[in-house]
Design an enzyme around this catalytic site. Structure first.
Site, PDB file in Angstrom:
ATOM      1  N   GLY A 159      -1.905  -1.271  -2.309  1.00 35.63           N
ATOM      2  CA  GLY A 159      -1.079  -0.299  -2.712  1.00 35.63           C
ATOM      3  C   GLY A 159      -0.208  -0.335  -0.558  1.00 35.63           C
ATOM      4  O   GLY A 159       0.072  -1.334  -1.144  1.00 35.63           O
ATOM      5  N   GLU A 160      -0.019   0.699  -0.408  1.00 35.44           N
ATOM      6  CA  GLU A 160       0.823   0.781   1.133  1.00 35.44           C
ATOM      7  C   GLU A 160      -0.130   1.454   1.622  1.00 35.44           C
ATOM      8  O   GLU A 160      -0.035   2.664   1.550  1.00 35.44           O
ATOM      9  CB  GLU A 160       2.410   1.490   0.402  1.00 35.44           C
ATOM     10  N   SER A 161      -0.966   0.439   2.578  1.00 36.24           N
ATOM     11  CA  SER A 161      -1.279   1.581   3.236  1.00 36.24           C
ATOM     12  C   SER A 161      -0.774   2.964   4.143  1.00 36.24           C
ATOM     13  O   SER A 161      -1.647   3.873   4.441  1.00 36.24           O
ATOM     14  CB  SER A 161      -2.123   1.158   4.380  1.00 36.24           C
ATOM     15  N   CYS A 171      -6.842  -5.336  -0.716  1.00 32.41           N
ATOM     16  CA  CYS A 171      -4.848  -5.550   0.360  1.00 32.41           C
ATOM     17  C   CYS A 171      -5.348  -4.339   1.160  1.00 32.41           C
ATOM     18  O   CYS A 171      -6.208  -3.964   2.008  1.00 32.41           O
ATOM     19  CB  CYS A 171      -4.657  -5.383  -1.171  1.00 32.41           C
ATOM     20  N   ARG A 189      -1.408  -5.944   9.031  1.00 33.86           N
ATOM     21  CA  ARG A 189      -0.587  -5.738   7.385  1.00 33.86           C
ATOM     22  C   ARG A 189       0.289  -6.618   7.272  1.00 33.86           C
ATOM     23  O   ARG A 189       0.983  -7.198   8.985  1.00 33.86           O
ATOM     24  CB  ARG A 189      -0.097  -4.268   8.035  1.00 33.86           C
ATOM     25  N   ILE A 249      -0.939  -9.741  -2.522  1.00 29.34           N
ATOM     26  CA  ILE A 249       0.800  -9.214  -2.337  1.00 29.34           C
ATOM     27  C   ILE A 249       0.815  -8.588  -1.406  1.00 29.34           C
ATOM     28  O   ILE A 249       0.196  -7.779  -0.844  1.00 29.34           O
ATOM     29  CB  ILE A 249       0.436  -8.554  -3.830  1.00 29.34           C
ATOM     30  N   ARG A 250       2.144  -8.919  -0.456  1.00 32.65           N
ATOM     31  CA  ARG A 250       2.551  -8.669   0.227  1.00 32.65           C
ATOM     32  C   ARG A 250       0.911  -8.158   1.129  1.00 32.65           C
ATOM     33  O   ARG A 250       0.913  -7.513   1.868  1.00 32.65           O
ATOM     34  CB  ARG A 250       3.108  -7.516   0.817  1.00 32.65           C
ATOM     35  N   HIS A 278      -6.378  -9.531  -4.348  1.00 31.67           N
ATOM     36  CA  HIS A 278      -6.356  -9.033  -6.079  1.00 31.67           C
ATOM     37  C   HIS A 278      -7.439  -9.190  -6.249  1.00 31.67           C
ATOM     38  O   HIS A 278      -6.418 -10.433  -7.267  1.00 31.67           O
ATOM     39  CB  HIS A 278      -5.110  -8.562  -6.412  1.00 31.67           C
ATOM     40  N   GLU A 281      -8.192  -7.842  -8.892  1.00 31.91           N
ATOM     41  CA  GLU A 281      -8.922  -6.784 -10.202  1.00 31.91           C
ATOM     42  C   GLU A 281      -7.193  -7.570 -11.229  1.00 31.91           C
ATOM     43  O   GLU A 281      -7.127  -7.051 -12.505  1.00 31.91           O
ATOM     44  CB  GLU A 281      -8.232  -5.638  -9.781  1.00 31.91           C
TER      45      GLU A 281
HETATM   46  N1  GLN Z   1       1.456  -4.699   2.407  1.00 30.25           N
HETATM   47  C1  GLN Z   1       0.433  -3.316   1.903  1.00 30.25           C
HETATM   48  C2  GLN Z   1       0.101  -2.543   3.228  1.00 30.25           C
HETATM   49  O1  GLN Z   1       0.315  -3.421   4.428  1.00 30.25           O
HETATM   50  C3  GLN Z   1      -0.889  -4.335   1.394  1.00 30.25           C
HETATM   51  C4  GLN Z   1      -0.256  -4.848   0.061  1.00 30.25           C
HETATM   52  C5  GLN Z   1      -1.468  -4.472  -1.500  1.00 30.25           C
HETATM   53  O2  GLN Z   1      -2.091  -3.913  -1.262  1.00 30.25           O
HETATM   54  N2  GLN Z   1      -0.986  -5.592  -1.957  1.00 30.25           N
HETATM   55  O3  GLN Z   1      -0.798  -1.418   3.341  1.00 30.25           O
END
Ligand code: GLN
Length: 211
Positions: free
Chosen positions: A55-57, A93, A116, A144-145, A180, A182
């Site tokens: 997700g987005e931490s 992630c 990050r 992913i990012r 990921h 999953e």
């Molecule tokens: N870029 C997200 C973060 O810094 C992590 C990305 C992800 O969980 N796919 O939290």
């Protein structure tokens, strides 16, 4: 039976449910998944294993943070639970970022530093066949990012590599992956999670790059 607590803050939670169900079917192991949303959920539902999805931490820290700061209290309660039990945990992630850098005033749950968004922006997301010594085979990595591990401290071992770069770090029963699993059809890491939660800790020593 294995009871898994799944943090429902953000990310591909339903993909993790599918992967856990497939892993349990493969192992022929009864599985109960508890969806954790609040501090109370963590406190009243002790689990053998936990999954922290991506997700987005930054968002996860806010929405899952302390109740007095407007969050659900889930993350601090979970980190405390992890520090006081030998529960198995998989962080993917953003989940890996939270395990390495919980920012709750306590020790990291995985002794490694992590950066990050270290590969760049969303368009710099990529896929790569990686090497997973923890599974003794290769694995389809979906990044992913993604974050990047910067350094590993004593007690951290490399569980997966992309070329020379660690992309999975394990410490005891805690596993942080910058990709990921999953989002693939390969449930190897979810099988690892259930197997580890069910059994005595297996010493994992097939990797040299321990700091
Ligand atoms: N870029 C997200 C973060 O810094 C992590 C990305 C992800 O969980 N796919 O939290």
């Amino acid at each position: 039976m294995v009871e898994v607590g799944l943090c429902m803050i953000q990310g591909a939670r339903h993909a993790h449910i599918r992967a856990l169900d497939s892993a349990a079917e493969y192992l022929n192991c009864p599985l109960v998944i508890h969806e954790l949303r609040t501090r109370e959920d963590v406190i009243k539902t002790p689990c053998d294993a936990y999954v922290l999805p991506g997700g987005e931490s930054t968002v996860m820290r806010l929405t899952g943070g302390l109740e007095e700061q407007g969050g659900s209290g889930l993350l601090p309660a979970l980190f405390e639970r992890l520090r006081h039990t030998d529960a198995t945990v998989l962080g993917t992630c953003a989940g890996a970022i939270l395990l390495c850098d919980p920012q709750d005033g306590g020790q990291p749950l995985i002794p490694a530093t992590i950066d990050r968004n270290a590969y760049g922006r969303q368009v710099d997301s990529f896929q790569s066949i990686i090497d997973a010594p923890l599974l003794s085979r290769s694995f389809p990595g979906v990044f992913i990012r993604a974050p990047r591990f910067e350094s590993l401290s004593v007690g951290a071992k490399v569980a997966a590599n992309n070329g020379d770069e660690p992309v999975g770090v394990i410490s005891g029963r805690r596993l942080a992956l910058t990709f990921h699993p999953e989002l693939t059809e390969d449930f190897g890491f979810h099988i690892w999670l259930l197997n580890t939660a069910m059994g005595p800790i297996e010493s994992f020593s097939s990797v040299e790059s321990e700091a």
